[in-house]
Write an enzyme that holds these catalytic residues in place. Structure first.
Site, mmCIF file in Angstrom:
data_model
loop_
_atom_site.group_PDB
_atom_site.id
_atom_site.type_symbol
_atom_site.label_atom_id
_atom_site.label_comp_id
_atom_site.label_asym_id
_atom_site.label_seq_id
_atom_site.Cartn_x
_atom_site.Cartn_y
_atom_site.Cartn_z
ATOM 1 N N LYS A 1 -10.639 -1.395 -7.867
ATOM 2 C CA LYS A 1 -11.642 -0.370 -8.031
ATOM 3 C C LYS A 1 -10.606 0.897 -8.794
ATOM 4 C CE LYS A 1 -14.281 -1.481 -4.340
ATOM 5 N NZ LYS A 1 -14.297 -1.956 -3.114
ATOM 6 N N LYS B 1 0.986 -1.290 0.108
ATOM 7 C CA LYS B 1 0.095 0.082 0.128
ATOM 8 C C LYS B 1 0.915 1.424 -0.084
ATOM 9 C CE LYS B 1 -4.151 -1.724 1.720
ATOM 10 N NZ LYS B 1 -5.013 -2.125 3.187
ATOM 11 N N LYS C 1 -5.086 -7.483 -12.630
ATOM 12 C CA LYS C 1 -5.825 -7.486 -11.333
ATOM 13 C C LYS C 1 -6.859 -6.691 -11.177
ATOM 14 C CE LYS C 1 -4.329 -7.239 -6.485
ATOM 15 N NZ LYS C 1 -4.941 -5.899 -6.084
#
Ligand code: TRP
Length: 334
Positions: free
Chosen positions: A200, A116, A197
């Protein structure tokens, strides 16, 4: 609720509209197992702040979308507690207490933290909250003494950490927490429309709330084998997103379909038509239920309020034990 049953807990972040990956990878399992376990299922709005802290305006709407999709997909609020994380403040209290006994080095080695930091924050400084993401998740799980936690494969390191934190707590203060187990889906990962992948942030998803026509338009534009130009060119189903999705929605005829594709008997357009048909069949009852719920948002808010009530009572039970084990004083005010 029936306390002889084992407990299930799971959460979903309100980071956007739920998509097919969320449906088949998570929501379908919540629905499937809601009768088997005493179930606590929640929308993890505090977790979404780890990445959406700069854009909090969308979170309320996202919570509504997740609630609508989960209920439309068949979660029965009479059988479980379905709630929003921030409505049960005990999660935050346990998170704080667990953060005192969690070594920083354990958090630094969590793979999702590094991922992240690099991919989602785009080089921006990671926050204290992002680093504590798995500690908050451990609090979510431990506060209900959950036995099973349905999650995607990417969440397994978080469950391992949860067990380690629970063990460390038990070693210091006496056995309060049981060890949870992950509950994996058997279906393969849903690919994105472009073969990457599903994400969103890539905008490559079919959403549960998409209508029939939007679904067809998206399927039509999907990535397939680039060297199969005509129907009778031999195809390569591996790496084709349409084939991967057909494998999920039609597992029994997958082998035959792959053979037909390779032999040049089946064209990509045929595959896409079949896929759109299967998807629309799967989504039709969910869309209908969703439309009904959308007309009845008071009911949805009521479900979440009642869920928070049920979950809060269970969470407070555990917190009494936790405070006593840690020699903290009893709660005297609300
Ligand atoms: N981290 C989970 C996800 O992104 C969401 C989540 C938060 C969760 N708390 C949880 C899942 C507790 C299971 C249990 O998918």
């Amino acid at each position: 609720m029936n306390s002889a049953k084992k407990r299930m807990l799971s959460g979903m972040q309100p980071t956007g509209m739920p998509h097919l990956g969320n449906l088949e990878g998570a929501i379908a399992n919540w629905v499937r197992y809601q009768n088997e376990y005493e179930s606590f299922l929640f929308i993890a709005d505090w977790h979404s702040l780890t990445t959406l802290y700069g854009d909090t305006g969308q979170i309320k709407q996202n919570i509504r979308e997740v609630a609508l999709d989960v209920l439309a997909a068949g979660l029965d609020p009479g059988k479980c507690a379905f709630f929003v994380q921030s409505d049960v403040k005990e999660h935050a209290e346990l998170h704080l207490l667990l953060s005192m006994i969690t070594p920083i080095s354990w958090l630094e080695r969590v793979p999702t933290f590094k991922e992240k930091q690099e991919n989602v924050l785009g080089g921006e400084q990671a926050s204290y909250g992002l680093m504590g993401y798995p500690v908050l998740m451990s609090a979510d799980i431990l506060i209900y003494k959950a036995d099973v936690v349905p999650v995607g494969r990417d969440q397994l390191p978080h469950l391992e950490l949860c067990r380690e934190i629970g063990r460390r707590f038990n070693n210091h203060y006496g056995g309060v927490f049981p060890e949870c187990e992950g509950l994996m889906t058997s279906i393969p990962a849903m690919p994105g429309l472009d073969g990457r992948k599903l994400s969103k942030s890539y905008g490559n998803a079919i959403y549960i709330a998409d209508d029939e026509d939007t679904t067809w338009q998206k399927v039509r534009s999907m990535f397939t084998d680039p060297v199969k130009m005509r129907k009778d060119d031999p195809g390569h189903p591996e790496g084709c997103a349409v084939c991967a999705m057909l494998g999920i929605y039609q597992p029994d005829s997958d082998e035959e379909l792959q053979r037909e594709c390779r032999a040049g008997h089946m064209g990509c357009m045929q595959c896409k038509k079949k896929l759109a048909e299967l998807l629309n069949e799967r989504l039709k009852p969910i869309r209908e239920k969703r439309a009904e719920l959308l007309d009845n948002m008071d009911y949805v808010s009521g479900v979440l309020a009642e869920g928070a009530e049920k979950a809060g009572a269970a969470a407070e039970e555990t917190m009494k034990e936790v405070r006593s084990a840690m020699n903290m004083k009893k709660r005297t005010v609300r």
